[in-house]
Write a protein that holds these residues in place. Structure first.
Motif, PDB file in Angstrom:
ATOM      1  N   LYS A 142       0.835  -1.207   0.000  1.00 18.74           N
ATOM      2  CA  LYS A 142       0.000   0.000   0.000  1.00 18.74           C
ATOM      3  C   LYS A 142       0.866   1.253   0.000  1.00 18.74           C
ATOM      4  N   LEU A 143       2.018   1.180   0.662  1.00 15.68           N
ATOM      5  CA  LEU A 143       2.912   2.333   0.719  1.00 15.68           C
ATOM      6  C   LEU A 143       3.461   2.662  -0.658  1.00 15.68           C
ATOM      7  N   VAL A 144       3.914   1.628  -1.399  1.00 14.36           N
ATOM      8  CA  VAL A 144       4.433   1.827  -2.758  1.00 14.36           C
ATOM      9  C   VAL A 144       3.334   2.363  -3.664  1.00 14.36           C
ATOM     10  N   SER A 145       2.144   1.769  -3.584  1.00  7.94           N
ATOM     11  CA  SER A 145       1.021   2.207  -4.413  1.00  7.94           C
ATOM     12  C   SER A 145       0.667   3.658  -4.132  1.00  7.94           C
ATOM     13  N   SER A 146       0.713   4.023  -2.858  1.00  7.63           N
ATOM     14  CA  SER A 146       0.382   5.398  -2.472  1.00  7.63           C
ATOM     15  C   SER A 146       1.398   6.389  -3.038  1.00  7.63           C
ATOM     16  N   GLU A 147       2.687   6.044  -2.973  1.00  7.90           N
ATOM     17  CA  GLU A 147       3.737   6.925  -3.490  1.00  7.90           C
ATOM     18  C   GLU A 147       3.655   7.067  -5.015  1.00  7.90           C
ATOM     19  N   ILE A 148       3.392   5.967  -5.680  1.00  4.57           N
ATOM     20  CA  ILE A 148       3.278   6.000  -7.147  1.00  4.57           C
ATOM     21  C   ILE A 148       2.070   6.817  -7.571  1.00  4.57           C
ATOM     22  N   ARG A 149       0.961   6.630  -6.869  1.00  3.63           N
ATOM     23  CA  ARG A 149      -0.252   7.402  -7.197  1.00  3.63           C
ATOM     24  C   ARG A 149      -0.017   8.896  -6.966  1.00  3.63           C
ATOM     25  N   LYS A 150       0.698   9.227  -5.877  1.00  2.00           N
ATOM     26  CA  LYS A 150       1.002  10.631  -5.580  1.00  2.00           C
ATOM     27  C   LYS A 150       1.852  11.244  -6.688  1.00  2.00           C
ATOM     28  N   LEU A 151       2.880  10.502  -7.140  1.00  5.86           N
ATOM     29  CA  LEU A 151       3.740  10.999  -8.222  1.00  5.86           C
ATOM     30  C   LEU A 151       2.932  11.148  -9.514  1.00  5.86           C
ATOM     31  N   TYR A 152       2.054  10.201  -9.786  1.00  7.39           N
ATOM     32  CA  TYR A 152       1.191  10.245 -10.978  1.00  7.39           C
ATOM     33  C   TYR A 152       0.345  11.521 -10.986  1.00  7.39           C
ATOM     34  N   MET A 182      -4.982   3.828 -11.072  1.00  7.13           N
ATOM     35  CA  MET A 182      -4.555   4.870 -10.142  1.00  7.13           C
ATOM     36  C   MET A 182      -5.691   5.387  -9.264  1.00  7.13           C
ATOM     37  N   ARG A 183      -6.860   4.738  -9.363  1.00  3.61           N
ATOM     38  CA  ARG A 183      -8.023   5.067  -8.522  1.00  3.61           C
ATOM     39  C   ARG A 183      -8.440   6.541  -8.647  1.00  3.61           C
ATOM     40  N   VAL A 184      -8.407   7.060  -9.875  1.00  4.12           N
ATOM     41  CA  VAL A 184      -8.858   8.436 -10.134  1.00  4.12           C
ATOM     42  C   VAL A 184     -10.341   8.376 -10.488  1.00  4.12           C
ATOM     43  N   LYS A 185     -11.191   8.878  -9.594  1.00  3.95           N
ATOM     44  CA  LYS A 185     -12.634   8.672  -9.713  1.00  3.95           C
ATOM     45  C   LYS A 185     -13.380   9.833 -10.366  1.00  3.95           C
ATOM     46  N   SER A 186     -12.641  10.864 -10.777  1.00  4.05           N
ATOM     47  CA  SER A 186     -13.288  12.065 -11.308  1.00  4.05           C
ATOM     48  C   SER A 186     -14.081  11.797 -12.588  1.00  4.05           C
ATOM     49  N   GLU A 187     -13.722  10.731 -13.326  1.00  5.61           N
ATOM     50  CA  GLU A 187     -14.369  10.460 -14.615  1.00  5.61           C
ATOM     51  C   GLU A 187     -15.315   9.257 -14.559  1.00  5.61           C
ATOM     52  N   ASN A 188     -15.739   8.866 -13.364  1.00  2.55           N
ATOM     53  CA  ASN A 188     -16.627   7.690 -13.234  1.00  2.55           C
ATOM     54  C   ASN A 188     -17.896   7.827 -14.062  1.00  2.55           C
ATOM     55  N   LYS A 189     -18.466   9.029 -14.065  1.00  2.00           N
ATOM     56  CA  LYS A 189     -19.710   9.250 -14.804  1.00  2.00           C
ATOM     57  C   LYS A 189     -19.507   9.037 -16.300  1.00  2.00           C
ATOM     58  N   ASN A 190     -18.390   9.561 -16.831  1.00  2.00           N
ATOM     59  CA  ASN A 190     -18.101   9.386 -18.257  1.00  2.00           C
ATOM     60  C   ASN A 190     -17.859   7.917 -18.592  1.00  2.00           C
ATOM     61  N   ILE A 191     -17.145   7.210 -17.707  1.00  2.00           N
ATOM     62  CA  ILE A 191     -16.863   5.798 -17.962  1.00  2.00           C
ATOM     63  C   ILE A 191     -18.156   4.986 -17.956  1.00  2.00           C
ATOM     64  N   MET A 192     -19.094   5.344 -17.086  1.00  2.00           N
ATOM     65  CA  MET A 192     -20.385   4.629 -17.050  1.00  2.00           C
ATOM     66  C   MET A 192     -21.156   4.810 -18.351  1.00  2.00           C
ATOM     67  N   GLU A 193     -20.951   5.947 -19.010  1.00  2.00           N
ATOM     68  CA  GLU A 193     -21.620   6.174 -20.299  1.00  2.00           C
ATOM     69  C   GLU A 193     -21.133   5.202 -21.370  1.00  2.00           C
ATOM     70  N   PHE A 194     -19.889   4.748 -21.231  1.00  2.00           N
ATOM     71  CA  PHE A 194     -19.336   3.815 -22.221  1.00  2.00           C
ATOM     72  C   PHE A 194     -20.010   2.450 -22.164  1.00  2.00           C
ATOM     73  N   LEU A 195     -20.735   2.161 -21.073  1.00  2.00           N
ATOM     74  CA  LEU A 195     -21.440   0.883 -20.965  1.00  2.00           C
ATOM     75  C   LEU A 195     -22.558   0.761 -22.006  1.00  2.00           C
ATOM     76  N   LYS A 196     -22.966   1.896 -22.561  1.00  2.00           N
ATOM     77  CA  LYS A 196     -24.051   1.895 -23.550  1.00  2.00           C
ATOM     78  C   LYS A 196     -23.525   1.791 -24.983  1.00  2.00           C
ATOM     79  N   ARG A 197     -22.218   1.819 -25.127  1.00  2.00           N
ATOM     80  CA  ARG A 197     -21.627   1.786 -26.475  1.00  2.00           C
ATOM     81  C   ARG A 197     -21.747   0.384 -27.082  1.00  2.00           C
ATOM     82  N   PRO A 198     -21.875   0.293 -28.417  1.00  2.00           N
ATOM     83  CA  PRO A 198     -21.959  -1.027 -29.067  1.00  2.00           C
ATOM     84  C   PRO A 198     -20.634  -1.787 -29.083  1.00  2.00           C
ATOM     85  N   ASN A 199     -19.512  -1.089 -28.869  1.00  2.00           N
ATOM     86  CA  ASN A 199     -18.199  -1.725 -28.887  1.00  2.00           C
ATOM     87  C   ASN A 199     -18.036  -2.605 -27.641  1.00  2.00           C
TER      88      ASN A 199
END
Length: 397
Positions: A142-152, A182-199
């Motif tokens: 968790k420590l490594v993941s936290s540091e990498i996410r912070k740098l990201y 990287m657990r970036v949740k700001s675009e969750n709404k946009n990603i949910m819209e992709f569930l309706k795509r035919p691809n």
């Protein structure tokens, strides 16, 4: 001093222009010679061949193919060399940044080096940096993941990932993978819209991403699943459940879903995960309009080993198709219900061979009372029944 410097620059520009002009003149001469040679070949061919439209068409087609080949071969060679160069450069940068990130994690990076790293502007370099961060982050620490996410986030690589969501579908997939890792949740709404795509590939990646991004409600995407939930998508979701530490929900919550494919997926999850508390809700599906859902519900109840469900299934036996009838009979044997032996005996003389076979198997599974009854039936039964009972009671099987 400045005037002298300007003169030097002008002289160099003139020399460069002279070189360019010389190269252009050589190229023009070559092109002129090539056209003249081609024209002479055409004239020679027309003089030697009897003139008609077909011969003329063939000659012109040969010329066109030859010209295309002349330009195509250098293009292919150049693209091969460029791709090879790009691959080599990517490998070198990947190794370089991997070493830098490892040094960053062990706190062996100077302030200047860290500042230079955070100020990388090249899109190509930033793309490789993102890949390096994800490859190093194994999520074991968790420590490594936290540091990498912070740098990201400090490098604002998340902005690059977000921009990918507005590009082509393959860029969208890469963006979803980066944001979800990287657990970036700001675009969750946009990603949910992709569930309706035919691809289908984009839908699968969106589902995988949302499961990671919504750890407390990882299957919330099922609420808005409008497209058919394909077997391939279901396999990918189940594989993620198996590999990741994800809180498993009560899948009976989606058994009222309007999308039958979602309902069948939830029935499979209930059956595999042995969520026995879902049995009452599953029994409501025995009257479902879709026969596939009904069949899946019967199979789920059988595997959940619900005695209450077996009693209810018996009442539906005559109304069901053969596969469902076999599952109902099989459930009695799996639960070893001695009280239901009479039901098995009643159906042991059914015209359908598979039903007779399953009745005999279930009686044998009941235990000693069932085996004794089979031996008794074998004495007075027809030849087919005798063979079935002999097969079922064979100790080698």
């Amino acid at each position: 001093m400045q005037i002298k410097f300007i003169y030097i620059i002008l002289i160099e520009l003139l020399e460069y222009a002279g070189h360019v002009q010389g190269v252009l003149l050589v190229f023009v001469d070559f092109l002129k010679t090539f056209i003249e040679k081609t024209q002479s070949i055409v004239n020679y061919a027309f003089e030697r061949l009897p003139y008609n439209a077909l011969n003329g068409l063939i000659i012109y087609m040969i010329i066109v193919f030859f010209v295309v080949l002349v330009f195509l071969l250098p293009s292919i060679l150049f693209s091969k060399l460029y791709l090879s160069y790009l691959k080599r450069k990517t490998e070198l940068l990947h190794r370089k940044y991997s070493k830098i990130i490892v040094r960053f994690l062990i706190d062996d990076l100077s302030e200047k080096e860290l500042s230079d790293l955070k100020n990388v502007k090249s899109k190509f370099h930033r793309k490789i940096l993102t890949a390096v961060l994800i490859s190093i982050d194994t999520a074991e620490s968790k420590l490594v993941s936290s540091e990498i996410r912070k740098l990201y986030l400090d490098m604002k690589l998340n902005e690059d990932s977000v921009r990918k969501l507005s590009k082509g579908w393959h860029h969208k997939i890469r963006g979803i993978r980066e944001l979800s890792h990287m657990r970036v949740k700001s675009e969750n709404k946009n990603i949910m819209e992709f569930l309706k795509r035919p691809n289908e590939i984009l839908r699968i990646e969106s589902q995988m991403g949302l499961i990671k991004l919504l750890p407390f409600v990882p299957f919330a995407f099922l609420d808005s699943q409008e497209k058919p939930f394909t077997v391939w998508e279901q396999i990918n979701v189940f594989d993620l459940i198996r590999k990741k530490r994800i809180e498993i929900p009560e899948f009976h919550l989606w058994l009222d879903h309007w999308n039958d494919s979602v309902v069948m997926f939830c029935l499979d999850m209930i059956r595999i995960l042995k969520q026995r508390e879902a049995a009452p809700k599953v029994m409501e599906l025995l009257y479902h309009d879709n026969d596939l859902v009904k069949g899946k519900a019967i199979k789920t109840l059988v595997d959940l080993e619900s005695e209450e469900a077996v009693v209810k299934l018996k009442k539906l036996f005559l109304l069901e198709e053969l596969p469902n009838q076999i599952n109902i009979i099989r459930s009695i044997g799996q639960l070893r219900l001695e009280s239901e032996m009479n039901f098995l005996i009643e159906n042991i003389n059914n015209e359908e061979f598979k039903i007779r076979m399953e009745c005999c198997k279930s009686l044998a599974l009941v235990g000693v009372p069932g085996i004794v009854k089979l031996q008794s039936l074998s004495e007075n039964g027809d030849e087919e029944l005798k063979r079935i009972i002999s097969h079922v009671l064979d100790p080698r099987i």
